[in-house]
Every structure is written in C-alpha cells, then in structure tokens.
Design an enzyme around this catalytic site. Structure first.
Site, PDB file in Angstrom:
ATOM      1  N   LYS A 233       0.848  -1.203   0.000  1.00  0.00           N
ATOM      2  CA  LYS A 233       0.000   0.000   0.000  1.00  0.00           C
ATOM      3  C   LYS A 233       0.882   1.250   0.000  1.00  0.00           C
ATOM      4  CE  LYS A 233      -3.170   2.574   3.023  1.00  0.00           C
ATOM      5  NZ  LYS A 233      -3.836   2.590   4.348  1.00  0.00           N
ATOM      6  N   ASP A 238      -2.525  10.595   3.587  1.00  0.00           N
ATOM      7  CA  ASP A 238      -3.953  10.286   3.657  1.00  0.00           C
ATOM      8  C   ASP A 238      -4.678  11.328   4.484  1.00  0.00           C
ATOM      9  OD1 ASP A 238      -6.430   9.121   3.588  1.00  0.00           O
ATOM     10  OD2 ASP A 238      -5.963   7.566   5.063  1.00  0.00           O
ATOM     11  N   LYS A 245     -10.084  13.227   7.956  1.00  0.00           N
ATOM     12  CA  LYS A 245      -9.610  12.827   9.278  1.00  0.00           C
ATOM     13  C   LYS A 245      -9.504  14.048  10.188  1.00  0.00           C
ATOM     14  CE  LYS A 245      -6.473   9.100   7.721  1.00  0.00           C
ATOM     15  NZ  LYS A 245      -6.995   7.968   8.491  1.00  0.00           N
ATOM     16  N   ASP A 256       1.513   6.308   5.810  1.00  0.00           N
ATOM     17  CA  ASP A 256       0.506   5.440   5.209  1.00  0.00           C
ATOM     18  C   ASP A 256       1.017   4.748   3.945  1.00  0.00           C
ATOM     19  OD1 ASP A 256      -1.941   4.314   5.712  1.00  0.00           O
ATOM     20  OD2 ASP A 256      -3.085   5.770   4.555  1.00  0.00           O
ATOM     21  N   ASP A 315     -12.180   7.338   3.602  1.00  0.00           N
ATOM     22  CA  ASP A 315     -10.978   7.101   4.402  1.00  0.00           C
ATOM     23  C   ASP A 315     -10.607   5.617   4.461  1.00  0.00           C
ATOM     24  OD1 ASP A 315      -8.808   7.835   5.921  1.00  0.00           O
ATOM     25  OD2 ASP A 315      -9.896   7.849   7.820  1.00  0.00           O
ATOM     26  N   GLU A 317      -9.491   3.999   1.887  1.00  0.00           N
ATOM     27  CA  GLU A 317      -8.985   4.039   0.514  1.00  0.00           C
ATOM     28  C   GLU A 317      -7.908   2.998   0.237  1.00  0.00           C
ATOM     29  OE1 GLU A 317      -5.716   5.282   2.612  1.00  0.00           O
ATOM     30  OE2 GLU A 317      -7.774   5.927   2.938  1.00  0.00           O
ATOM     31  N   ARG A 319      -7.681  -0.191   0.812  1.00  0.00           N
ATOM     32  CA  ARG A 319      -8.161  -1.443   0.203  1.00  0.00           C
ATOM     33  C   ARG A 319      -8.622  -1.229  -1.239  1.00  0.00           C
ATOM     34  NH1 ARG A 319     -12.334  -1.784   5.013  1.00  0.00           N
ATOM     35  NH2 ARG A 319     -10.568  -0.608   5.862  1.00  0.00           N
TER      36      ARG A 319
END
Length: 465
Positions: A233, A238, A245, A256, A315, A317, A319
């Site tokens: 990933k 993010d 967030k 992230d 949020d 995102e 996956r």
C-alpha cells in the site's frame, strides 16, 4: 542516514579494540571469580549486577579503559546489544569470547541499527558513535542485507510527504531496480484508466497534478522461475478524503505508504540474496486528497477485476488501491502472493503497534510465517478470515462496499474485502501493520519502523532458495 551508512558501526578486526564481555546475571559471579581482587572490588562498588542493558567500564593500568561488562537478559532478545552503543564511549569494541552464530548475527544487527538516525534534514549529523568489530561467526551478508533493508524502510517512511509523494516513491523503486538490474515500469495518471486500474485512479485523482496516482511495477529474476509477488500500500499521504480525518489522526499519515516501504525493503533482501525466483513488486502509489475531483461517499467505483465497489467511506482508501494491484498480481497465478499495508486502526486496537496482524487463505503459509517470526524475534498474530463476516461488506447497489457500517471486526472485514480479489488457489498472506514506533527504544527510534521483514524473507527463502 543512508542505507549504506547503517553498517559503518561494524568494522574489521582492530588490534586495539576494547574487550566487551556480555554476561547474564547468573554468569557474573563465575566471571568475577577468575578476576583480580581489584576488579572484583571495582565491580562491586559500581553496583553492576549484569542487569539487562547495563554496562560497567573496567579500569586498567595508567587510567586506560581495560574492558566493558555488558548485561544480557536471561531470555533470548534480538535487541539486547542495541542497548550498549548509547552507553559507551566512541571507540572500537570486540566480543571478548565467541557466541553462538545466531547470537552473533543478532548482536551485529542490533549494534548497527542502534546507530540508525533519520538525519536528512539536520545540519548537525550527530556525534561519533562506538563501533563493534564484526563477530567472527556472524553471517555478514545476512546482517548487511537486513540492516540495509530496515534502514531503507525507515527512511522512506520517515521522509515527509512533501518529499515522498507518488513520484518520489516511484523514483525510490526505480533506484532499487537499477541497483539490482531489475525492470521498473510506472503507469501514471490517466494511463491507469487506459490500462484498467480504475480504483487506483479514483482514489488518487483528487491530488495535485504533480502528485498524480500511479502503479509501480518492478520485476526481477528468471522469468521461468517460480513467481513471488509482493504488493504494498503506497498512500503517500492520507487526509481521509472527503471523509476528512481529524488533525490528531492525520498527523502521522506520511506513514501510510509503510506497506510500500516494506515490500521495497523485502525486495532488496530477496534480490541481494539472489533467491531463485521471479520477483514482482506492485505498489499502487497515491495521495488521498480533497479537491473537486475527489471520490465521494456512496460513489460506485469500477475495479480491475470487474467487481463494483460502493464507497462507504473515503478514508477506507487503502483497500481500494490494493484491490486493483491484487487483481493484477493474481492474474499471473504466482506461487506466493504477499501484501503489506498500514490498513486498519482495528488491528492496532486488537494487537498494539508492535504485533502485525496476519491473515492468510493458506494454513501452511500462515504456519511458516508465524514459525519464522518466532525464530527471528519478529512475532506476528494470525487473525481469521471469518466467512460469516463477509456479509458485512455487502452493498445494496454494488458488489461490495469498502467500509462496513458495523463498528466491529474492522481488520477482518478489510482482509475479507481484499480476499475477493485473490483467487482461492493462490497462497496469499496479508499483513496489517503499524510501521511506526510511537516512542524510542534501543535500536528502534521513534518514527518509521520495519516489521516482520526477516520473518517474511526466511519464509520465502525456505521455499525458493
């Protein structure tokens, strides 16, 4: 600190090196029994009890440093030697007596990583540090590739998002490919739509033009060899997207892309060791930003596999970008498929920051990873792909939703979502990791951290040496 510099604290034989005597509590009395009265009195007066991580500097004639006693824990701790560099003067030390080969590997690796610091933005690079003569039985190649891989992972994660966006992450992969003679191809921006990676594009399209989404595709090794594919990933920052967030949760989101950093670190170990396999590394690299082009809650996205996904939460995102990469990876039917992601807070709530959550559709693969994790001092914990929870990611308008309305089992439902994009006959493991130390410990400073690299490498090496 560059990846190469992390090994600078391990040096060749030095005739004037100072002896370092590692002792457990139960060994101290026996060692003292063979020493002169003056040394016994000195150790007693300093209060040294061989507590783990403690040191006692021994005086010699003329006021020189004659040696050092170093306390070890009774249990086997791979970080035991990381305690000592910060307590010793900047000179060269050597083990006074040989240790078992595994312990010498761990001593050398812990010493090297104790000297790691992220100093890219510092004018002053820190003081000179104590060095250790390579232990005689240490596997230098093994220690070297582990230390450099950990430093690479830490450096990538620690770099601020302004300097580690999708383009910079691709450049890091390209540099690694060039080092080992691998091929690195990058699909950028609208090219993702042209080549059918719509979910990656949807997550990253809201970012600025110079931070366009991309898919990084690195390949190395004999094309006829068994295929091993790593997927990481790569969310370089993010914000949470339109489901923004709060600032407290957004602060660390430069990490992230920790999954991407991990697969690059693991790839470097595989290529350095020359394992007999065909390696492929896929990294969907995006910034999940807020703009007029951002995906919206309840949008329905297409995916590479053909399944549609309703956006339950912008949020969730990670996956979404992983599903396209996993679908591409699975299409080649690799002998082994591993993805690594900083995916869910639920995994951290369940297991804390040090213990990666492991999911797998293959019991033998899971058992191998867990066994190697214990052997390498990198434990993981397996969580179930609990089939009854699959209903929690059903959508009324699409094939799937990326975020369940339930507050429960978040790590499991995320893994179940990813499983939809992996064929059941492919041996697959998914690691949900933190990739960050919230507080510093010897050898593990606050900041980006590599988890389970040695465990995963050992698992792969045992299958494809």
């Amino acid at each position: 600190m560059t990846e190469e510099r992390v090994l600078e604290l391990l040096v060749e034989t030095d005739d004037i090196a100072t002896d370092l005597v590692p002792l457990r509590k139960g060994e101290l009395a026996g060692w003292l029994g063979g020493q002169p009265a003056a040394i016994r009195q000195w150790v007693e007066q300093t209060g040294f009890k061989a507590e783990p991580g403690s040191v006692c500097l021994l005086p010699g004639e003329g006021g020189v440093l004659a040696g050092v006693l170093a306390g070890l824990p009774d249990e086997d701790d791979p970080w035991a030697f990381a305690h000592f560099p910060g307590k010793l003067p900047a000179r060269t030390f050597r083990l006074a007596a040989p240790l078992p080969a595994v312990q010498e590997d761990r001593a050398a690796l812990a010493w090297a990583l104790a000297g790691y610091s992220f100093d890219r933005y510092k004018a002053r690079k820190g003081k000179e540090q104590p060095r250790l003569v390579w232990p005689r039985a240490a596997d230098r190649a093994r220690v070297g590739r582990c230390a450099e891989a950990v430093a690479l992972v830490r450096n990538l994660i620690n770099t601020p998002a302004a300097d580690m966006g999708p383009a910079e992450l691709a450049a890091a992969a390209d540099a690694l490919a060039a080092r080992f003679g691998a091929r690195c191809r990058v699909i950028v921006g609208d090219g993702l739509l042209a080549e059918n990676y719509p979910a990656i594009h949807a997550v990253g399209r809201g970012a600025a033009q110079n931070r366009r989404p991309r898919l990084i595709d690195l390949a190395w090794g004999d094309e006829r060899a068994p295929k091993v594919t790593l997927v990481g990933k790569g969310v370089c920052f993010d914000t949470g997207g339109l489901d923004l967030k709060p600032s407290s949760n957004m602060k660390l989101m430069k990490k992230d892309m920790g999954g991407a950093a991990h697969v690059l670190g693991l790839a470097s170990m595989i290529m350095e060791a020359g394992l007999k396999l065909r390696l492929r590394v896929l990294i969907p690299a995006v910034e999940n930003s807020v703009s007029g082009e951002s995906m919206r809650p309840l949008d329905v996205l297409a995916t590479r596999k053909g399944l549609t996904v309703e956006v339950g939460n912008t949020d969730a995102e990670g996956r979404l970008i992983l599903c396209d990469a996993l679908a591409e990876a699975a299409a080649e039917k690799p002998a082994l498929l591993i993805d690594i992601a900083t995916l869910t807070g639920a995994a951290r709530s369940a297991l804390g920051t040090d213990l990666p959550a492991l999911f797998s559709n293959n019991d033998l693969l899971a058992a191998d990873i867990l066994r190697n994790g214990e052997a390498e001092g990198e434990p993981l914990w397996r969580l179930p792909l609990h089939k009854p929870y699959r209903r929690m990611i059903d959508s009324k308008v699409a094939d799937l939703t990326n975020a369940s309305d339930s507050p429960h089992a978040g790590a499991i439902t995320a893994a179940l979502f990813l499983q939809e994009f992996v064929e059941p006959d492919i041996a697959w493991a998914h690691l949900d990791i933190m990739a960050w130390n919230g507080a510093g410990r010897p050898g593990r400073p606050e900041g980006g951290e590599a988890l389970a690299l040695k465990a995963l490498f050992a698992t792969i090496a045992q299958r494809f040496a």
